[in-house]
Scaffold this motif. Structure first.
Motif, PDB file in Angstrom:
ATOM      1  N   LYS A 571      77.994  29.371  86.078  1.00 22.79           N
ATOM      2  CA  LYS A 571      79.292  30.143  86.428  1.00 22.79           C
ATOM      3  C   LYS A 571      80.820  29.868  85.351  1.00 22.79           C
ATOM      4  CE  LYS A 571      77.966  32.164  90.504  1.00 22.79           C
ATOM      5  NZ  LYS A 571      77.967  32.389  92.359  1.00 22.79           N
ATOM      6  N   ILE A 572      80.923  28.151  85.864  1.00 25.33           N
ATOM      7  CA  ILE A 572      82.066  27.413  85.622  1.00 25.33           C
ATOM      8  C   ILE A 572      82.139  27.337  83.562  1.00 25.33           C
ATOM      9  CG2 ILE A 572      83.195  25.227  84.608  1.00 25.33           C
ATOM     10  CD1 ILE A 572      82.098  24.547  88.142  1.00 25.33           C
ATOM     11  N   ALA A 573      81.210  27.577  82.807  1.00 20.93           N
ATOM     12  CA  ALA A 573      81.037  28.011  81.470  1.00 20.93           C
ATOM     13  C   ALA A 573      80.917  29.034  81.118  1.00 20.93           C
ATOM     14  CB  ALA A 573      79.417  27.512  81.077  1.00 20.93           C
ATOM     15  N   GLU A 574      80.712  29.985  82.181  1.00 12.41           N
ATOM     16  CA  GLU A 574      80.767  31.584  82.203  1.00 12.41           C
ATOM     17  C   GLU A 574      82.191  32.066  81.775  1.00 12.41           C
ATOM     18  OE1 GLU A 574      78.188  33.395  84.282  1.00 12.41           O
ATOM     19  OE2 GLU A 574      76.264  33.243  82.926  1.00 12.41           O
ATOM     20  N   ASN A 575      82.952  31.473  82.759  1.00  7.28           N
ATOM     21  CA  ASN A 575      84.171  31.776  83.506  1.00  7.28           C
ATOM     22  C   ASN A 575      85.085  31.037  82.062  1.00  7.28           C
ATOM     23  OD1 ASN A 575      83.081  33.779  85.346  1.00  7.28           O
ATOM     24  ND2 ASN A 575      83.932  31.408  86.553  1.00  7.28           N
ATOM     25  N   SER A 576      84.873  30.072  81.709  1.00  6.10           N
ATOM     26  CA  SER A 576      85.580  29.412  80.896  1.00  6.10           C
ATOM     27  C   SER A 576      85.123  29.663  79.181  1.00  6.10           C
ATOM     28  CB  SER A 576      85.496  27.625  81.430  1.00  6.10           C
ATOM     29  OG  SER A 576      86.000  27.685  82.485  1.00  6.10           O
ATOM     30  N   ASN A 577      84.417  30.650  79.028  1.00  3.65           N
ATOM     31  CA  ASN A 577      83.797  30.876  77.746  1.00  3.65           C
ATOM     32  C   ASN A 577      83.500  29.983  76.634  1.00  3.65           C
ATOM     33  OD1 ASN A 577      83.273  32.917  76.160  1.00  3.65           O
ATOM     34  ND2 ASN A 577      85.545  33.111  75.033  1.00  3.65           N
ATOM     35  N   VAL A 578      82.499  28.347  77.612  1.00  3.58           N
ATOM     36  CA  VAL A 578      82.179  27.777  76.311  1.00  3.58           C
ATOM     37  C   VAL A 578      80.904  27.622  77.062  1.00  3.58           C
ATOM     38  CG1 VAL A 578      84.578  26.305  76.206  1.00  3.58           C
ATOM     39  CG2 VAL A 578      82.324  26.041  78.334  1.00  3.58           C
ATOM     40  N   LYS A 579      80.186  27.555  75.780  1.00  4.12           N
ATOM     41  CA  LYS A 579      78.911  26.399  75.206  1.00  4.12           C
ATOM     42  C   LYS A 579      78.379  25.921  76.896  1.00  4.12           C
ATOM     43  CE  LYS A 579      74.518  26.130  73.080  1.00  4.12           C
ATOM     44  NZ  LYS A 579      74.382  25.669  71.125  1.00  4.12           N
ATOM     45  N   LEU A 580      77.464  26.551  77.489  1.00  3.57           N
ATOM     46  CA  LEU A 580      76.299  25.462  78.315  1.00  3.57           C
ATOM     47  C   LEU A 580      74.413  24.964  77.911  1.00  3.57           C
ATOM     48  CD1 LEU A 580      76.385  24.458  81.826  1.00  3.57           C
ATOM     49  CD2 LEU A 580      74.117  25.911  80.999  1.00  3.57           C
ATOM     50  N   PHE A 581      73.880  24.275  77.690  1.00  5.85           N
ATOM     51  CA  PHE A 581      73.268  23.888  77.026  1.00  5.85           C
ATOM     52  C   PHE A 581      72.058  23.305  78.385  1.00  5.85           C
ATOM     53  CE2 PHE A 581      69.496  20.963  75.949  1.00  5.85           C
ATOM     54  CZ  PHE A 581      68.907  21.839  75.268  1.00  5.85           C
ATOM     55  N   ASP A 582      71.347  23.867  79.050  1.00 15.78           N
ATOM     56  CA  ASP A 582      70.677  24.196  80.118  1.00 15.78           C
ATOM     57  C   ASP A 582      69.114  22.867  79.834  1.00 15.78           C
ATOM     58  OD1 ASP A 582      69.293  23.735  82.682  1.00 15.78           O
ATOM     59  OD2 ASP A 582      69.602  26.187  82.363  1.00 15.78           O
ATOM     60  N   THR A 583      69.555  21.604  80.116  1.00 13.74           N
ATOM     61  CA  THR A 583      68.176  20.706  80.212  1.00 13.74           C
ATOM     62  C   THR A 583      66.893  20.928  81.095  1.00 13.74           C
ATOM     63  OG1 THR A 583      68.961  19.191  81.726  1.00 13.74           O
ATOM     64  CG2 THR A 583      69.959  18.942  79.737  1.00 13.74           C
ATOM     65  N   TYR A 584      67.838  21.410  82.420  1.00 18.52           N
ATOM     66  CA  TYR A 584      66.455  22.253  82.952  1.00 18.52           C
ATOM     67  C   TYR A 584      65.551  23.731  82.333  1.00 18.52           C
ATOM     68  CZ  TYR A 584      63.755  24.838  86.843  1.00 18.52           C
ATOM     69  OH  TYR A 584      62.410  25.427  87.670  1.00 18.52           O
ATOM     70  N   GLN A 585      65.671  25.063  81.283  1.00 22.70           N
ATOM     71  CA  GLN A 585      65.172  25.520  81.070  1.00 22.70           C
ATOM     72  C   GLN A 585      64.045  25.230  79.867  1.00 22.70           C
ATOM     73  OE1 GLN A 585      67.432  28.319  78.712  1.00 22.70           O
ATOM     74  NE2 GLN A 585      67.407  29.780  81.076  1.00 22.70           N
ATOM     75  N   GLN A 586      64.685  23.682  79.013  1.00 24.26           N
ATOM     76  CA  GLN A 586      63.358  23.176  78.210  1.00 24.26           C
ATOM     77  C   GLN A 586      62.733  22.547  78.836  1.00 24.26           C
ATOM     78  OE1 GLN A 586      64.830  23.765  75.193  1.00 24.26           O
ATOM     79  NE2 GLN A 586      65.981  24.896  76.118  1.00 24.26           N
ATOM     80  N   ILE A 587      62.770  21.586  80.391  1.00 27.13           N
ATOM     81  CA  ILE A 587      62.057  20.634  80.860  1.00 27.13           C
ATOM     82  C   ILE A 587      60.988  21.662  81.222  1.00 27.13           C
ATOM     83  CG2 ILE A 587      61.606  19.013  82.420  1.00 27.13           C
ATOM     84  CD1 ILE A 587      64.603  18.527  81.679  1.00 27.13           C
ATOM     85  N   CYS A 588      60.907  22.889  82.298  1.00 27.65           N
ATOM     86  CA  CYS A 588      60.269  23.478  82.956  1.00 27.65           C
ATOM     87  C   CYS A 588      59.883  25.099  82.485  1.00 27.65           C
ATOM     88  CB  CYS A 588      60.997  23.109  84.780  1.00 27.65           C
ATOM     89  SG  CYS A 588      61.401  21.438  85.276  1.00 27.65           S
ATOM     90  N   ILE A 589      58.689  25.677  82.879  1.00 25.02           N
ATOM     91  CA  ILE A 589      58.311  26.077  82.529  1.00 25.02           C
ATOM     92  C   ILE A 589      57.757  27.083  83.767  1.00 25.02           C
ATOM     93  CG2 ILE A 589      56.972  28.150  81.344  1.00 25.02           C
ATOM     94  CD1 ILE A 589      56.959  26.087  79.085  1.00 25.02           C
ATOM     95  N   GLN A 590      58.319  28.225  84.536  1.00 22.86           N
ATOM     96  CA  GLN A 590      57.352  28.890  85.069  1.00 22.86           C
ATOM     97  C   GLN A 590      57.431  27.710  86.899  1.00 22.86           C
ATOM     98  OE1 GLN A 590      53.737  30.275  83.975  1.00 22.86           O
ATOM     99  NE2 GLN A 590      54.895  31.912  83.035  1.00 22.86           N
ATOM    100  N   ASP A 591      57.890  27.024  87.353  1.00 21.42           N
ATOM    101  CA  ASP A 591      58.179  26.306  88.345  1.00 21.42           C
ATOM    102  C   ASP A 591      57.393  25.117  87.760  1.00 21.42           C
ATOM    103  OD1 ASP A 591      60.094  28.000  89.319  1.00 21.42           O
ATOM    104  OD2 ASP A 591      58.099  29.536  90.055  1.00 21.42           O
ATOM    105  N   LYS A 592      57.031  24.829  86.929  1.00 21.91           N
ATOM    106  CA  LYS A 592      56.389  23.324  86.434  1.00 21.91           C
ATOM    107  C   LYS A 592      57.168  22.848  85.844  1.00 21.91           C
ATOM    108  CE  LYS A 592      51.665  24.853  88.901  1.00 21.91           C
ATOM    109  NZ  LYS A 592      50.003  24.426  88.000  1.00 21.91           N
ATOM    110  N   CYS A 593      56.989  21.871  85.687  1.00 22.62           N
ATOM    111  CA  CYS A 593      57.724  20.532  84.686  1.00 22.62           C
ATOM    112  C   CYS A 593      56.819  19.702  84.242  1.00 22.62           C
ATOM    113  CB  CYS A 593      58.962  20.074  85.786  1.00 22.62           C
ATOM    114  SG  CYS A 593      60.000  21.293  86.526  1.00 22.62           S
TER     115      CYS A 593
END
Length: 623
Positions: A571-593
């Motif tokens: 939310k902070i990244a969206e409100n500040s209009n800056v890019k966020l790299f989400d490491t969770y999406q790179q680690i976990c797929i369909q609730d499994k990491c």
């Protein structure tokens, strides 16, 4: 009334009773479903100890030969040799086979056992009847700690009573009633403390002490019963103990009233003379006597071996291996008694002093393991083979940022103008390896600068989370980077389990300050903290097999606070209009990491990425 005492001879049946106590304890530890109350063997030991120690003290007082120093030196020569050997064995096993978190706990227990306060550590840690006790190789030493605490106090108490010519029977009875009452009262409100506390356990030793007072009196009270009556005593005593062994279980409120069964049973067997039927035929049997003689080292050895087996087999120790380990324990107990304990048993004070020094030394080593987090460097080298650890700094970087005196400082493409700088804490430091690969591929210089536990935020000096040392340095670094014309991008990385309103303001202030100075700001959400140690995916060869073969972190087992903080950061990244790299999406797929990757493991411990993991996660990173 002042009482006079006379000596009683050695009784083989008491060693047989020791054997019954240790065998029931071993049976419970190995097969709790078959011998649900075998743990009452410890209560039998308490009664025996109280009886024998009181007998020794009173005999010496009567002969005017009692010496506190000699009493304690004898106890040291009796207790310390085998205990020292056990603690050293646990330390050695832990060094080669235990993970850091496990070794840390064992280290604490080594120190507590060497200092005889293990029971106090456990009453704040774990209930005796929990399944997880299988992986605590020194939990059984709680009872030895209580005995030693009794030995520390009882000689002085009985010496005062004796010298003051106070009625010993009456005094001991009062002490029994006080301790037993504490036991009965507290068992309702705090069963764990009641189980481990000396205040609620001393009555069991005092019951043995009471019979020592009675049996050593010059009066005929101890010998007025017929042999038939003594036979009844022995039969009733054995029956009570057997009821306790096979009827009581961990589901009962123990000790409480239930502890009367083994305690009264033990004192009845002791009070029946050695010619009573059970004592003569069963307890004085050569095999029972032999086991009783080695009962102390056997008690020490059996549980650490069973526990080691449970640890190595990941809680799947077979009945065959349990029996094999018990036989090994019997063999080690014999060797310990025959060749180790006898080296010290009948020596002088100098040997006792040596034993104190040895016990202090192993206690210190255990404490060192505890305060040094289980000596995690032992398994770091294992994990280095499965992904590697990044160095904290390099010389070129430290020279480039010498004015800031950073703890973490990494630099790629030495000699070129630094266009992108990653700032933050130890989590950000672990991002460097992956980001370095990206920036080297696009031909840009890149650096990482930071300090442990220091958020990359501009903080006012009056802020409650402002650090005089690192907070000031981080502020200066952010300002310096903002004014550096060669720096184009500043990446903010940090560990954040929760972002409060103050930190939200500070982060937004930092982003605005950087953008106002023409810098691109990028946020990196931290990787999730694991619920298990990655070392479980590799084991510690050759002793520790791989426990977690799948090496998968389930999303449901990740701390829920992580997802709350992650959502807030997005939310902070969206409100500040800056890019966020989400490491969770790179680690976990369909609730499994999936933590196992080509080249090793994503993580090197619960919270930090490996070099290979960082490189894997940031493969899809772009400015």
């Amino acid at each position: 009334m002042y009482l006079k005492y006379h000596s009683i001879n050695y009784r083989k049946d008491i060693d047989g009773l020791r054997a019954l106590a240790v065998l029931s304890t071993i049976a419970y530890h190995a097969f709790p479903n078959l011998v649900s109350g075998g743990f009452v063997g410890v209560d039998i030991f308490f009664v025996i100890s109280g009886f024998l120690i009181t007998k020794i003290i009173l005999e010496n007082l009567e002969s005017n030969s009692f010496s506190f120093a000699e009493f304690y030196f004898r106890r040291i020569r009796r207790i310390f040799p085998a205990l020292f050997l056990i603690l050293v064995t646990c330390y050695a096993f832990g060094w080669f086979a235990l993970y850091a978190s496990e070794f840390k706990g064992v280290g604490e227990h080594i120190a507590a056992s060497a200092g005889f306060f293990q029971n106090f550590i456990l009453l704040n840690e774990i209930a005796y009847f929990e399944r997880s006790v299988d992986t605590k190789p020194l939990i059984h030493l709680w009872s030895l700690s209580i005995e030693e605490q009794f030995y520390l106090l009882w000689p002085a108490i009985i010496w005062i009573l004796y010298k003051a010519r106070i009625n010993l029977l009456g005094a001991v009875l009062i002490l029994i009633l006080i301790s037993f009452s504490i036991n009965i009262y507290n068992i309702k409100f705090d069963p764990i403390t009641t189980f481990y506390s000396p205040l609620s356990r001393f009555w069991e030793l005092l019951v043995g002490a009471l019979w020592a007072c009675i049996s050593l009196r010059n009066s005929q009270e101890a010998r007025q019963f017929s042999q038939a009556a003594l036979n009844v005593f022995s039969w009733v005593g054995l029956i009570l103990i057997n009821i306790a062994i096979f009827w009581i279980s961990g589901k009962n409120s123990f000790p409480g009233w239930w502890a009367l069964l083994p305690t009264v049973g033990a004192v009845l067997l002791i009070s029946a003379n050695s010619e009573a039927s059970i004592n003569r035929v069963f307890l004085s049997n050569n095999v029972m006597v032999w086991l009783g003689v080695i009962s102390y080292p056997l008690y020490l050895w059996h549980w650490i071996l069973l526990s080691f087996g449970q640890i190595i087999s990941a809680g799947k120790l077979s009945d065959f291996h349990k029996i094999a380990l018990i036989l090994v324990a019997i063999g080690l107990a014999y060797l310990t008694h025959r060749y180790w304990e006898r080296l010290f048993r009948y020596q002088g004070k100098k040997v006792a002093v040596l034993l104190i020094a040895l016990m202090t030394s192993i206690g210190y080593q255990g404490w060192s393991v505890y305060v040094r987090d289980g000596l995690d460097f032992r398994h770091k080298y294992v994990l280095d083979l499965h992904g590697g650890r990044p160095p904290h700094s390099d010389k070129a970087c430290l020279q480039e940022f010498v004015g800031y005196q950073p703890t973490f400082c990494r630099l790629s493409y030495v000699g070129k103008n630094i266009e992108t700088v990653l700032i933050g804490d130890s989590i950000a430091h672990n991002h460097f390896s992956g980001l370095e690969r990206y920036y080297s591929n696009i031909g840009k210089s890149f650096a990482m600068v930071g300090w442990p536990g220091t958020q990359p935020f501009l903080k006012k000096t009056e802020a409650e989370n402002y650090s005089l040392e690192t907070g000031h340095k981080m502020n200066q670094l952010i300002i310096g980077l903002a004014h550096d014309q060669s720096v184009k991008t500043v990446i903010l990385g940090f560990r954040e389990t929760a972002i409060n309103s103050l930190e939200k303001v500070q982060l937004e202030r930092t982003i605005k300050f950087l953008r106002d100075n023409g810098k691109q700001a990028i946020l990196i959400s931290p990787p999730p903290h694991l619920s298990f140690e990655p070392i479980e995916c590799t084991g510690m060869p050759p002793f520790r097999p791989t426990l977690n073969k799948e090496c998968i972190q389930l999303a449901k087992d990740i701390n829920a606070q992580y997802f709350i903080a992650r959502t807030e950061l997005i939310k902070i990244a969206e409100n500040s209009n800056v890019k966020l790299f989400d490491t969770y999406q790179q680690i976990c797929i369909q609730d499994k990491c999936q933590l196992r990757i080509e080249g090793g493991l994503l993580y090197r411990n619960k919270g930090y990425l490996s070099i290979a993991g960082s490189e894997k996660i940031f493969e899809k990173f772009t400015e």
